[in-house]
Design a protein around this motif. Sequence first.
Motif, short mmCIF file in Angstrom:
data_model
loop_
_atom_site.label_atom_id
_atom_site.label_comp_id
_atom_site.label_asym_id
_atom_site.label_seq_id
_atom_site.Cartn_x
_atom_site.Cartn_y
_atom_site.Cartn_z
N LEU A 65 -10.36 2.09 17.08
CA LEU A 65 -9.41 1.50 16.13
C LEU A 65 -8.17 0.95 16.84
O LEU A 65 -7.57 -0.03 16.39
N HIS A 67 -8.17 -0.45 19.87
CA HIS A 67 -8.57 -1.77 20.38
C HIS A 67 -8.66 -2.78 19.24
O HIS A 67 -8.26 -3.94 19.38
N LYS A 68 -9.17 -2.33 18.11
CA LYS A 68 -9.26 -3.21 16.95
C LYS A 68 -7.87 -3.70 16.54
O LYS A 68 -7.69 -4.86 16.15
N TRP A 71 -7.01 -6.44 18.89
CA TRP A 71 -7.72 -7.67 18.54
C TRP A 71 -7.04 -8.38 17.37
O TRP A 71 -6.92 -9.61 17.37
N GLN A 72 -6.58 -7.60 16.40
CA GLN A 72 -5.90 -8.19 15.25
C GLN A 72 -4.58 -8.84 15.68
O GLN A 72 -4.20 -9.90 15.16
N LEU A 156 -13.67 -8.87 15.42
CA LEU A 156 -13.28 -8.29 14.13
C LEU A 156 -14.38 -8.49 13.09
O LEU A 156 -14.62 -7.60 12.26
N CYS A 159 -17.19 -5.89 13.85
CA CYS A 159 -16.94 -4.48 13.53
C CYS A 159 -16.51 -4.26 12.08
O CYS A 159 -16.05 -3.18 11.73
N ARG A 160 -16.67 -5.26 11.27
CA ARG A 160 -16.33 -5.09 9.85
C ARG A 160 -17.17 -3.98 9.22
O ARG A 160 -16.66 -3.16 8.44
N SER A 163 -19.27 0.32 13.70
CA SER A 163 -18.34 1.02 14.59
C SER A 163 -19.02 1.31 15.92
O SER A 163 -20.19 0.98 16.11
N ALA A 166 -15.41 1.33 21.97
CA ALA A 166 -14.75 0.03 22.07
C ALA A 166 -15.43 -0.87 23.09
O ALA A 166 -15.69 -2.05 22.83
#
Length: 260
Positions: A65, A67-68, A71-72, A156, A159-160, A163, A166
């Motif tokens: 999360l 790393h996510k 990315w965002q 993104l 991984c919607r 999971s 990473a």
Amino acid sequence: MQVLIINLPEATTRMDFQQAQMQRLRLDFRRLEAITTAQLDPPADAPYWKTWQRPLRDTEKAAFLSHKRAWQTVLDENRPFLILEDDAVLSSAVPGFLSSCESIDWADHLSLEVRGRKKIVGKKMASKEIPVRRLYQDRTGAAAYILWPAGAKKLLERCRNYSGLADAVISSTYALKSYQCDPALALQLDMCETYGIMPPLQTRSFIDSGKHDRQLRCCSDPQWYGFKSRRLLSQLRMGVRHLGRLFVSQRTHIPLSGNF
């Protein structure tokens, strides 16, 4: 190019190390607060976390999360960033390399790292301006990579509903136009001795300190079949990808830059 450093609130020693490293290399950076196990969203017991190839530790979920979140940030600000985990050690050649990457418009993702495992890369250099090869298959490592907005969007979307670890999510997102710098310009602290480098900092892994979810040992458990089938499918996908690029790629160790 600005640097995003993923860092847990309690990892102050690591952040001190990164601040000194950024100052030494004269890199513009920003601390990105890592997500803790107490902040998991979805929560730790959500079905979302059962989509990987094995049960994930809560610390692995938090790292994913984090790393996510990075990315965002790349997507929201619509510009590339060098994303670092706070135990990444960088070559003195990184500033010049980042400057060379500023005008790139043909990449989604570029790994700076090695972790002692072979990678499947292009047989030829992909650019006359910068030393990179096409990266067709990586296996481990997400401590140091450049991500462009187009790549962030692809990750993104990937991984919607999916999971995982990473680094595994990155390496299995085949829609990414991924590249590898050769020689590599980064490694994690735990790999320093492997490459003959004196570790600049002694530290422990926050991910390894976490406990696994309940291990599924009963073959009659439906979740066990789900984990195993996803792992088998992943191996098949990697095999097909390798065969499809057999004549343009090679499976090799990427050397590490001597400028550490």
